[in-house]
Write an enzyme that holds these catalytic residues in place. Structure first.
Site, PDB file in Angstrom:
ATOM      1  N   ARG A   1       0.658  10.357   1.089  1.00 52.09           N
ATOM      2  CA  ARG A   1       1.118  11.335   2.073  1.00 52.09           C
ATOM      3  C   ARG A   1       2.293  12.161   1.559  1.00 52.09           C
ATOM      4  NH1 ARG A   1       1.162   8.005   7.842  1.00 52.09           N
ATOM      5  NH2 ARG A   1      -0.942   7.122   7.675  1.00 52.09           N
TER       6      ARG A   1
ATOM      7  N   GLU B 144       0.858  -1.197   0.000  1.00 54.22           N
ATOM      8  CA  GLU B 144       0.000   0.000   0.000  1.00 54.22           C
ATOM      9  C   GLU B 144       0.885   1.233   0.000  1.00 54.22           C
ATOM     10  OE1 GLU B 144      -2.528   2.412   3.358  1.00 54.22           O
ATOM     11  OE2 GLU B 144      -2.763   0.225   3.321  1.00 54.22           O
TER      12      GLU B 144
ATOM     13  N   THR C 118      -4.246   6.179   2.463  1.00 52.45           N
ATOM     14  CA  THR C 118      -4.495   7.560   2.885  1.00 52.45           C
ATOM     15  C   THR C 118      -5.244   8.324   1.791  1.00 52.45           C
ATOM     16  OG1 THR C 118      -2.321   7.388   3.974  1.00 52.45           O
ATOM     17  CG2 THR C 118      -3.477   9.470   4.182  1.00 52.45           C
TER      18      THR C 118
ATOM     19  N   LYS D 279     -10.782  -1.350   7.559  1.00 50.79           N
ATOM     20  CA  LYS D 279      -9.480  -1.157   8.204  1.00 50.79           C
ATOM     21  C   LYS D 279      -9.723  -0.632   9.615  1.00 50.79           C
ATOM     22  CE  LYS D 279      -5.571   2.082   7.772  1.00 50.79           C
ATOM     23  NZ  LYS D 279      -4.898   3.022   6.850  1.00 50.79           N
TER      24      LYS D 279
END
Length: 209
Positions: free
Chosen positions: A46, A42, A69, A129
């Site tokens: 960011r 993943e 994210t 998640k």
């Protein structure tokens, strides 16, 4: 969405969560993860060049690479355009979930409460998640949330390290565990690809049935 995500993960139970500042490290990083036995990764959105990193790692061919994210539908679109095989969010956002489903890509929204789990169920999802897992209370919280939702599978992420990995994976509600300890920005800055490979191999071995 579980069947789709399970197919994408190809049975992998450890999901390396990567924050990669420099796109030049994407190729060697993908090589190190794959050499350690990872099947997926993943790439978090960011950093300014996250799309380039995702694209390079997706082109590697040895990993199923997703985007993490992801905060907006527009980011989800960019992630999929860059080659993301799945999308992960830190929280639950209806618009992100809806756009991912329109794009035909598995989406794993973050949850921290039973209310968010009910929203995920209402949206037709069965994989979420748990984030941030350890600060929320770790396995005790996961089990408490899983109990009223027996069909839900979890990908706990946040504060988990190699020592905690086996206990999470032993829980039947856990589909996979996300971990950033496998390849940190410090590893990448120092070019420590052998260490990334070692940590990955260790985690993969610990996750074997």
């Amino acid at each position: 969405m579980t069947a789709d995500l399970k197919a994408v993960l190809a049975g992998a139970r450890v999901l390396p969560v990567l924050t990669v500042p420099d796109p030049a490290t994407a190729g060697p990083l993908a090589d190190a993860l794959a050499a350690g036995g990872a099947r997926c990764a993943e790439v978090t959105f960011r950093t300014p060049d996250a799309e380039q990193v995702l694209k390079a790692m997706a082109a590697h061919g040895g990993l199923a690479v997703g985007a993490g994210t992801v905060l907006t539908p527009e980011q989800a679109e960019r992630a999929v355009a860059a080659g993301a095989a799945f999308v992960v969010s830190p929280g639950y956002d209806e618009d992100v979930v809806a756009r991912c489903r329109e794009l035909g890509v598995p989406v794993v929204p973050g949850v921290a409460t039973a209310t968010e789990l009910m929203r995920a169920l209402r949206a037709g999802l069965d994989t979420v998640k748990l984030f941030p897992a350890e600060p929320l209370g770790g396995l005790r919280t996961l089990r408490a949330l899983a109990a009223p939702f027996p069909g839900m599978r979890f990908v706990p992420t946040g504060g988990i390290d190699a020592s905690r990995l086996p206990s999470y994976l032993a829980d039947p509600a856990v589909l996979a565990v996300g971990g950033s300890w496998l390849a940190t920005p410090a590893h990448l800055e120092g070019g420590e690809y052998a260490e990334i490979r070692r940590l990955t191999a260790e985690a993969v071995e610990r996750s074997a049935p």
